[in-house]
Write a protein that holds these residues in place. Structure first.
Motif, PDB file in Angstrom:
ATOM      1  N   GLU A 445       0.801  -1.140  -0.081  1.00 14.55           N
ATOM      2  CA  GLU A 445      -0.078   0.026   0.097  1.00 14.55           C
ATOM      3  C   GLU A 445       0.910   1.228   0.049  1.00 14.55           C
ATOM      4  N   THR A 446       1.937   1.208   0.663  1.00 17.72           N
ATOM      5  CA  THR A 446       3.060   2.534   0.733  1.00 17.72           C
ATOM      6  C   THR A 446       3.442   2.794  -0.597  1.00 17.72           C
ATOM      7  N   HIS A 447       4.045   1.443  -0.997  1.00 15.07           N
ATOM      8  CA  HIS A 447       4.636   1.728  -2.303  1.00 15.07           C
ATOM      9  C   HIS A 447       3.709   2.260  -3.531  1.00 15.07           C
ATOM     10  N   ALA A 448       2.404   1.839  -3.359  1.00 16.27           N
ATOM     11  CA  ALA A 448       1.552   2.366  -4.359  1.00 16.27           C
ATOM     12  C   ALA A 448       1.209   3.848  -3.988  1.00 16.27           C
ATOM     13  N   GLU A 449       1.161   4.152  -2.800  1.00 19.54           N
ATOM     14  CA  GLU A 449       0.903   5.368  -2.425  1.00 19.54           C
ATOM     15  C   GLU A 449       2.064   6.504  -2.914  1.00 19.54           C
TER      16      GLU A 449
END
Length: 539
Positions: A445-449
């Motif tokens: 999720e953090t990478h996508a963000e």
């Protein structure tokens, strides 16, 4: 642990590193579990606050840039004397062999164990074998010098700092008759910020300490302000009288509890993680105190060191991890160096400083903070590599942005103003990024963000280019673009927005650009050619 100084250290101990920002504060508060202690024994920090304009001008006549209300993501103003004493006591409680009054003389590296030679204040040298050695010797830089790892950083700055044994609040520097200026501090917590009094090529910090002391520091680019101009107590007082007379007057008659000056404080390192050794804090790399990143570097260096030691003790061959962490840490430091070296040149230019702060906060909260606050330094190597790639992508955008700021300062005319710039403005892309740091998100999720933020960042950097061109005007735009060395391809909608009525303009601008405009003001056409005409003339 070999430590040359002995307790008890005085409160308001004369050490830098009093102001923390999100990454360093998270390390202290969450990783080390000290949040309640920090709130009880130290002070909460009300963000970074800047007063930019003409040196010597009244503070209420300058542009103020800072948060309108206390940030929800915690940070701290740290009394280093208290902190050092308490940290050492906890180390002893945890069973650490803490040898105070000992100085390390040498480290001899070996295949199975390293050998550390240390000397007590009284007594004969001793040698201790250790599988791992962590160098936290500060500017002494024992291992870096031994192995020839020193690397210079460009555009040197110098500093002088001291403490006084009472509160010096920024509101005391403004005329009491300036009601609206004082009323803007609705919660009465402006003094809890790290306050920066700014002029061309310099800034002066005011940091409150829990002991009741106030830390005061002068930081100046050597290209603008000679070190000898503030390198002694008498010279520093004279320098303040010339550049910040209201603060100088407030300090008249107050004894300085201490005074240190340092010429050319920036330094790098060609390597920070080696064969079962690590350089942390100033023993490795120190860039600049602007934005208070020193504790961030300690947080990242300590955390990566811990991961390496734990993995190696668990039997892992850590060479690949060591090389990866070394490159990651040095790329992190290089990103900061590109942001901060010559950063104080913007301090006397409010129209540039507001834009620079917006961008610098954006990439910090979009990349560096999510990475650390969500513990992604603990990711397996294959997963961690993608965050290194994201860091490098943000660094490439940052290079473009910083080139814009420097060219803007060099080419465009100064346009000082006295408005308040709320950073971050509430309910904008920037404030959303900051509040998102409180949310628990996994690595995917953090990478996508981060990828979404990178796309927004590209829009913001293009917008910064357009703002600089508008400020330069038709007579200087060509020279500005040549100095920047790159140019975007703005959309027809973006160029049309410059001439549109307000409601239509909002529809034509993307959300990141609208939000930046809400935060730092509209870059509107006042006279002369339209933005579309300016851009067309440049091609």
């Amino acid at each position: 642990v070999f430590e040359p100084t002995r307790r008890p250290l005085p409160e308001a101990c004369h050490k830098v590193g009093e102001s923390s920002v999100e990454v360093g504060a998270h390390y202290f508060g969450a990783v080390l579990g000290l949040h309640d202690y920090m709130m009880a024994r130290h002070l909460p920090k009300n963000g970074l606050r800047f007063f930019s304009g003409v040196p010597g001008a009244a503070i209420e006549a300058r542009a103020e840039m800072g948060p309108r209300e206390a940030p929800r993501v915690p940070a701290y103003q740290i009394d280093r004397g208290r902190f050092e004493n308490d940290l050492r006591a906890w180390c002893l409680e945890e069973g650490v062999d803490l040898r105070e009054g000992w100085g390390v003389r040498d480290v001899t590296f070996g295949d199975g164990a390293h050998r550390v030679t240390a000397v007590p204040l009284e007594g004969a040298p001793t040698q201790v074998e250790a599988r791992w050695v962590v160098d936290a010797t500060g500017r002494r830089r024992l291992i870096a010098k031994k192995l020839g790892l020193q690397a210079p950083l460009p555009a040197q700055s110098s500093s002088a700092w001291f403490r006084v044994a009472e509160r010096v609040k920024v509101a005391e520097l403004a005329d009491e008759a300036e009601g609206p200026w004082h009323e803007r501090d609705v919660d009465g917590n402006r003094w809890l910020s790290t306050n920066h009094l700014c002029g061309e090529g310099y800034w002066v910090w005011l940091i409150p300490l829990g002991s009741g002391y106030t830390s005061v520091g002068i930081v100046a680019e050597e290209s603008c302000h000679a070190y000898r101009g503030f390198s002694t107590e008498a010279a520093a007082r004279d320098w303040l009288r010339a550049h910040e007379p209201a603060l100088a007057a407030r300090l008249e008659g107050l004894e300085l509890s201490d005074f240190i000056a340092m010429k050319g404080y920036r330094h790098g390192a060609t390597q920070v993680f080696g064969d079962r050794w690590a350089l942390v804090g100033e023993a490795g790399i120190f860039v600049d105190p602007l934005y208070s990143p020193g504790s961030d570097m300690i947080a990242l260096g300590n955390s990566l060191t811990t991961e390496l030691i734990a993995a190696e003790l668990d039997g892992e061959d850590v060479e690949a991890r060591r090389a990866h962490y070394d490159a990651f840490f040095r790329d992190w430091a290089a990103l900061l160096a590109r942001t901060l070296c010559e950063g104080s040149r913007a301090m006397g230019r409010p129209e540039v400083l507001g834009a620079k702060l917006y961008w610098d906060y954006f990439y910090y909260w979009a990349c560096m903070c999510p990475y650390f606050l969500r513990g992604l330094f603990r990711e397996p190597l294959a997963s961690h590599a993608r965050f290194h790639e994201a860091l490098q992508a943000f660094a490439a955008l940052n290079e473009q942005a910083q080139r814009v700021f420097q060219a803007w300062i060099d080419v465009a005319p100064a346009e000082p103003h006295t408005s308040f710039v709320g950073l971050p403005a509430i309910a904008t892309t920037l404030s959303d990024l900051h509040l998102a740091l409180l949310e628990a998100r996994d690595a995917d999720e953090t990478h996508a963000e981060m990828q979404r933020s990178l796309a927004q960042g590209r829009e913001l950097v293009d917008e910064l280019w357009l703002r600089a061109v508008r400020r330069a005007g038709p007579a200087r735009a060509g020279a500005l673009v040549e100095r920047i060395g790159w140019r975007p391809a703005p959309s027809a909608e973006r160029l049309a927005a410059d001439e549109a009525e307000p409601r239509q303009r909002r529809k034509l601008l993307s959300k990141p650009v609208r939000d930046m405009e809400r935060s730092i003001g509209k870059n509107a056409r006042e006279s002369g050619p339209s933005l579309a005409e300016l851009v067309a003339a440049l091609s």
